[in-house]
Design a protein around this motif. Structure first.
Motif, short mmCIF file in Angstrom:
data_model
loop_
_atom_site.label_atom_id
_atom_site.label_comp_id
_atom_site.label_asym_id
_atom_site.label_seq_id
_atom_site.Cartn_x
_atom_site.Cartn_y
_atom_site.Cartn_z
N LEU A 1 52.66 37.33 30.31
CA LEU A 1 51.59 37.72 29.40
C LEU A 1 51.07 39.10 29.78
CD1 LEU A 1 49.59 37.02 27.13
CD2 LEU A 1 48.08 36.08 28.86
N GLY A 2 51.03 39.99 28.81
CA GLY A 2 50.48 41.32 29.06
C GLY A 2 49.05 41.37 28.57
N LEU A 3 48.18 41.96 29.39
CA LEU A 3 46.78 42.12 29.00
C LEU A 3 46.56 43.62 28.85
CD1 LEU A 3 44.47 40.17 28.61
CD2 LEU A 3 43.85 40.49 30.98
N VAL A 4 46.32 44.04 27.62
CA VAL A 4 46.27 45.48 27.35
C VAL A 4 44.87 45.88 26.94
CG1 VAL A 4 47.17 47.30 25.89
CG2 VAL A 4 48.66 45.47 26.59
N GLY A 5 44.42 47.01 27.43
CA GLY A 5 43.11 47.51 26.99
C GLY A 5 42.80 48.79 27.71
N GLU A 6 41.77 49.45 27.27
CA GLU A 6 41.39 50.72 27.90
C GLU A 6 40.37 50.45 29.01
OE1 GLU A 6 41.70 54.03 24.58
OE2 GLU A 6 40.31 52.44 24.05
N SER A 7 39.84 51.53 29.56
CA SER A 7 38.94 51.32 30.68
C SER A 7 37.66 50.68 30.20
CB SER A 7 38.65 52.65 31.37
OG SER A 7 38.18 53.58 30.43
N GLY A 8 37.13 49.79 31.03
CA GLY A 8 35.87 49.14 30.66
C GLY A 8 36.05 47.90 29.81
N CYS A 9 37.31 47.53 29.49
CA CYS A 9 37.46 46.37 28.62
C CYS A 9 37.41 45.07 29.40
CB CYS A 9 38.75 46.46 27.84
SG CYS A 9 40.20 46.18 28.84
N GLY A 10 37.44 45.13 30.70
CA GLY A 10 37.31 43.92 31.49
C GLY A 10 38.62 43.30 31.91
N LYS A 11 39.73 44.00 31.70
CA LYS A 11 41.01 43.36 32.03
C LYS A 11 41.18 43.16 33.52
CE LYS A 11 43.48 47.73 31.53
NZ LYS A 11 42.36 48.66 31.56
N THR A 12 40.76 44.15 34.32
CA THR A 12 40.89 43.98 35.76
C THR A 12 39.98 42.86 36.27
OG1 THR A 12 41.36 46.33 35.98
CG2 THR A 12 40.69 45.18 37.96
N THR A 13 38.78 42.80 35.71
CA THR A 13 37.87 41.73 36.11
C THR A 13 38.48 40.38 35.78
OG1 THR A 13 36.09 43.21 35.49
CG2 THR A 13 35.49 40.95 35.97
N LEU A 14 39.05 40.27 34.60
CA LEU A 14 39.67 39.01 34.20
C LEU A 14 40.81 38.66 35.14
CD1 LEU A 14 39.77 36.76 32.16
CD2 LEU A 14 41.22 38.13 30.72
N ALA A 15 41.62 39.66 35.48
CA ALA A 15 42.77 39.42 36.36
C ALA A 15 42.30 38.92 37.72
CB ALA A 15 43.56 40.71 36.53
N LYS A 16 41.31 39.56 38.28
CA LYS A 16 40.85 39.17 39.60
C LYS A 16 40.17 37.81 39.56
CE LYS A 16 40.74 43.69 41.58
NZ LYS A 16 40.00 44.81 42.11
N THR A 17 39.52 37.49 38.46
CA THR A 17 38.91 36.18 38.36
C THR A 17 39.97 35.11 38.26
OG1 THR A 17 37.17 37.26 37.11
CG2 THR A 17 37.12 34.89 37.18
N ALA A 18 41.08 35.43 37.60
CA ALA A 18 42.14 34.43 37.43
C ALA A 18 42.69 33.98 38.77
CB ALA A 18 43.26 35.01 36.56
N VAL A 19 42.64 34.84 39.77
CA VAL A 19 43.10 34.41 41.09
C VAL A 19 41.94 34.19 42.05
CG1 VAL A 19 45.43 35.28 41.12
CG2 VAL A 19 43.57 36.82 41.56
N ARG A 20 40.76 34.03 41.49
CA ARG A 20 39.60 33.70 42.27
C ARG A 20 39.27 34.73 43.33
NH1 ARG A 20 36.47 29.30 43.24
NH2 ARG A 20 35.58 30.64 44.81
#
Lengths: 295, 385, 328
Positions: free
Chosen positions: C24-43
């Protein structure tokens, strides 16, 4: 070229750092070989007590018997400064050793965990830092009774807050690095992260400060001894020796520098000892920066 | 088309602790009037160094060891050898005739001055005559239209100001303005210059499509977003209508949608200002959007130069083809280039690309290929041709 | 003394399901929260609210489904859900989870401890989880390094002696050490050159098929996602706005933001210029998002409804979800 080799090369290339290393090396040799250089007289039990050659108050000029002369109370200066080297290393290394451990532990906890732990530890350091260092040390030594042990305790109490602060600041910086998060990501416990990852990367400024501080601690110990709040009378300690010379800094008006040896020789030993450590600390600082830049 | 910049045999070397790095190795390149030339390459290709070399901003321990960079100055109708200029004369060219935009807009802007101040500074440094002339006109207007008692008193003062600004406009560099600009209290008397520069600044900000330019001009850099900052930096670079604008990866740190706006801006600048642009990038897509000609560099050497359609539709150099194949496109198989980028300290002999080249021949290891014109305006440095 | 001055909703009500074996690719520009989501997914980050369910065993899943279908909001159901909710795990349960899910960071220059030899870096997960020791561990490390294309002769080197691409390979080797099922990649190639990027992407493809991995791949470059992922989710300001297969997103984007993202992405093809649909304005700050649909200030199709209500992610056609009141 590996890291260590680069560091050593830089250390050696810089003339000032080379001088620092040489000075410290000389002092180490003196300390180790003290019994050979200034052998204690027969039957002398406590080697650290300077042998007395009489009880006259006037210092004797340097002679064959007493190479550096004697100070007030006829304590042999030569013996005193040679064995004083051992006391100096003793005080310096013990104080810095304890201070490093305490400072690193508290600083890392404060920096890594933040929050309430951080606040508590920082307020405690604030309390200690609120006192002027020397005054606090003097108070502690007076309360505990003058002896080398109280000097060590006093200087430890006074020095640890700066180290805690320094480590805390560096850990705060390192904490945000990706590799710290990565090690948490592979399941490392907090302890492991701090000990294996955060500290080794944050420790360098502290190492620099510690090496500069050994000189400062010895200087402070000498100051305390000079004020009479240090080693017991007759103990081989540079500060003690200068304190004995207190009344003899200026001689009779006809020959004011007559008793120069009494204060100058112990003073020179202090000076070179502190200088050596300062140069070494500066050298560490210099080689750390370009090395980080080289990355 | 005539040339604006002519680079010949340029060599830039870095004498590092570990050895000598040939950052640029005998480069021959032309930048023509009014064109946008893209330099494309990866790490170590020498593209950024080329840009810096033109402005003589190569950082220590790098040095321009040999070669020539000739700048054809349209205004003065003369050829200037940039590498032989004194630092003073070079400074009068930087920001003025040739200006540069860097990758990180935040780093190019001074955080303690407002945007307006920083752009005005460019005008005050390089366009004093223009500012003097405009200030002069302002005072003239006051003298003409001034009415009433207050005006009457100020008249002699205005007349003196007019003389002052006239002198500045003619750049005779007399004593008065020099004296005034150094003595703190009197420096304020030159405030008209500053006023004029502020007006020009707002015009400039409007040109780069910053909304509400007058308000933005009093903002500090940290109050603006990345895209706005980069526009401000471009405004600074374009302030003096340079003949060459060098842009070193100007859109790399920006979001994709903002980047699209920037590329549109660059296209407009080309059309409206007629300046040449040297566009350094590692992104082939960006290069195809904005450039007229594209040069591909590898390990400090030029591989191929051609018009933008030619080079993407008909790439000749094996490196160019491999690079294009390695760009991820939907529905396309991703081709990798075997091996790793050439070691800067110990590059391969002969053609730098030969260890990774699918069409390598024995001669590629021995002899360095020369740049040849293979078809109209399409030059390649490869033994295949 | 500190006090909070305001909340930034980095990720606002995102629901995602990733199937086993999916990329699954998570695409977005800066500030969209993708990195936050990624890090939350692995706790690595703890969610403020919400649930994460990771690989619930089949029996438990069957039980939950049964209870849910019964309709009653039973105590048993909630306790079952809570027990399996990764968001509430602590201590040893999280540590067990870490063996099965890993994160590869964006910047290979800072994600490896500069003071450790790479053999220790790669072996560290094995040491922590006490999986192997001694000779077996060394062999495993050598194997991991060769899997990612590095030679065993470089075991005793330090990270700064490697290039960016090689460092990223080391990070990937470290992630593979405990044989995880799920790897999250946070823009792993954005700091790398084009040719190196291609090598890493191919490596990821190989590893995925060889080890049967599931990937969550964060990137801001749509081209990469479209080239390697089998599903793409587009994020804007903390919300998922569209989710579909790559060809759908590329050829038939339904959300105006996705459309402008596709149109703004430059490709090395001079016959295809970036479209005139250049998106005006800037990304709003996540600390102060616009009301209603967060995209409406920049959207050419915004209506009154968009200004007031938030659209939810809905299935529109075959495996294609959009959160928009006026999809294209």
């Amino acid at each position: 070229m590996s890291d260590w080799k680069f560091m050593v090369r830089q250390l050696v290339k810089n003339p000032l750092s080379l001088i620092g290393i040489v000075i410290i090396f000389i002092f180490v040799i003196i300390a180790i070989f003290a019994p050979l250089i200034a052998p204690p007289p027969e039957g002398h039990l406590n080697h650290y007590m300077i042998p007395r050659d009489g009880y006259s108050a006037t210092p004797q000029l340097p002679s064959e018997e007493h190479i550096f002369g004697t100070t007030e109370g006829q304590y042999d200066i030569f013996y005193g400064v040679i064995w004083g080297t051992r006391s100096a290393f003793h005080v310096g290394l013990v104080v810095i050793g304890i201070v490093l451990v305490v400072g690193i532990v508290l600083g890392s906890l404060a920096g890594y965990f933040g929050g309430v732990i951080d606040e508590i530890i920082m307020r405690i350091t604030d309390i200690f830092l609120a006192f002027p260092a020397l005054i606090l040390a003097m108070a502690i030594v007076s309360a505990l009774g003058p002896s080398l042990k109280s000097v060590i305790i006093a200087l430890t109490v006074v020095s640890w807050p700066s180290y805690a602060r320094l480590i805390r600041g560096d850990i705060l910086q390192v904490r945000e690095e990706d590799y710290i998060e990565a090690s948490r990501g592979i399941g490392a416990s907090n302890f492991r992260v701090i000990m294996r990852h955060a500290l080794p990367n944050a420790i360098y400024p502290t190492v620099v400060m510690a090496s500069l501080d050994i000189g400062a601690v010895v200087l402070a110990a000498a100051a305390l001894s000079f004020l009479g709040l240090g080693a017991p009378e007759g103990y081989a300690d540079w500060g003690q020796l200068t304190s004995f010379a207190r009344n003899w800094i200026v001689g009779p008006s006809s020959d004011p520098l007559r008793y120069w040896f009494a204060v100058t020789i112990p003073g020179l030993f202090i000076l070179f000892f502190v200088l050596g450590w300062n140069l070494l600390g500066d050298a560490f600082r210099d080689i750390l920066d370009p090395r980080l830049a080289r990355r | 088309m005539e040339n604006l910049i002519r680079i010949r045999d340029l060599a830039v070397r870095f004498h590092t602790y570990e050895g000598v790095v040939h950052a640029i190795d005998d480069l021959d390149l032309d930048i023509r009037q009014g064109e946008t030339l893209g330099i494309v390459g990866e790490t170590g290709s020498g593209k950024t160094m080329t840009a810096l070399a033109i402005l003589r901003l190569i950082p220590y321990p790098g040095r321009i060891e040999s070669g020539s960079i000739v700048f054809f100055d349209r205004d003065l109708h003369s050829e200037i050898e940039l590498l032989k200029l004194s630092e003073d004369k070079m400074r009068s060219i930087r920001g003025n005739k040739i200006s540069m935009v860097f990758q990180e807009p935040g780093a190019a802007l001074n955080p303690v001055y407002t945007i307006g101040d920083q752009i005005s500074e460019v005008f005050l440094l390089h366009r004093r005559r223009l500012l003097g002339k405009r200030a002069n006109e302002q005072v003239d207007r006051l003298l003409r239209d001034g009415d009433g008692f207050a005006a009457g008193i100020k008249r002699p003062f205005w007349r003196w100001q007019r003389r002052l600004y006239n002198k500045i406009a003619q750049e005779s560099n007399p004593f008065e303005p020099r004296f005034l600009s150094h003595v703190p209290l009197f420096r304020r008397l030159l405030w008209r210059l500053k006023d004029e520069s502020k007006l020009l600044t707002v015009d400039m900000l409007k040109d780069v499509e910053i909304p509400d330019p007058a308000r933005v001009a009093v903002h500090y850099p940290h109050e603006l977003s990345g895209g706005m900052k980069q526009r401000a930096v471009i405004a600074m670079a374009l302030a003096c209508s340079p003949e060459l604008l060098i842009a070193d990866e100007p859109t790399t740190s920006l979001d994709v949608t903002i980047q699209a706006q920037m590329l549109e801006l660059f296209r407009r600048i080309k059309v409206e200002k007629g300046a040449s642009v040297l566009f350094v990038t590692h992104n082939l897509g960006v290069a195809s959007e904005v450039c007229d000609r594209v040069a591909v560099m590898y390990a400090g050497r030029l591989c191929e130069v051609a018009g933008v359609e030619e080079i993407f539709l008909n790439p000749l150099h094996p490196y160019t083809r491999a690079l294009l194949d390695a760009v991820p496109m939907p529905g396309k198989e991703l081709q990798t280039i075997p091996g790793a980028l050439a070691d800067a300290l110990n590059p391969p002999p002969g053609c730098r690309f030969h260890p990774r080249c699918p069409s390598a021949m024995p001669v590629c290891q021995q002899e360095r290929p020369k740049l040849k014109e293979v078809s109209k305006d399409h030059m390649v440095a490869c033994h295949l041709f | 003394m500190r006090r909070p001055v305001g909340a930034v909703k980095a990720v606002d009500g995102v629901s995602l399901a990733i199937k086993r074996g999916q990329w699954l690719g998570l695409v977005g520009e800066s500030g969209c929260g993708k990195t936050t989501l990624a890090k939350t997914a692995v706790r690595l980050l703890k969610p403020t609210s919400g649930h994460i369910y990771f690989d619930i065993p089949d029996e438990v899943k069957a039980e939950i489904e049964e209870l849910e279908s019964l309709g009653k909001n039973s105590v048993k159901l909630t306790s079952l859900l809570k027990e399996n909710d990764l968001a509430t795990f602590s201590g040893s349960r999280v540590r067990l989870f870490r063996r099965r899910a890993q994160l590869v960071h964006q910047d290979p220059f800072t994600s490896l401890d500069p003071r450790m030899k790479i053999k220790n870096i790669v072996a560290e997960p094995l040491t922590i989880h006490r999986v192997l020791s001694g000779q077996a561990r060394e062999t495993a490390v050598k194997e991991l390094l060769s899997t990612v294309g590095l030679s065993a002769g470089q075991l005793n080197r330090y990270p700064h002696q490697f290039s960016g691409g090689q460092r990223q390979r080391i990070a990937i080797a470290r992630a593979l050490a405990t044989k995880p099922d799920f790897i999250v990649f946070d823009e792993p190639t954005s700091a790398l050159d084009v040719s190196v990027q291609a090598q890493i992407l191919n490596l990821l493809k190989e590893l995925k098929s060889e080890f049967g991995l599931t990937y969550l791949y964060i990137t801001h470059e749509l081209l990469i996602a479209e080239s390697v992922c089998d599903h793409i989710a587009v994020m804007y300001l903390g919300k998922v706005v569209e989710m579909a297969k790559p060809e759908e997103i590329f050829h038939k984007p339904l959300h105006p933001y996705s459309q402008s993202l596709v149109a703004s992405t430059p490709v090395p093809d001079p016959t295809r210029r970036v479209g005139r649909i250049v998106l005006p304005g800037e990304v709003p700050s996540p600390a102060n998002p616009p009301p209603g649909c967060t995209f409406h200030p920049r959207c050419s199709r915004a209506s009154q409804e968009c200004r007031e209500l938030e659209p939810s992610l809905e299935l529109v056609s075959n495996d294609h979800y959009v959160a928009c009141f006026h999809p294209l």
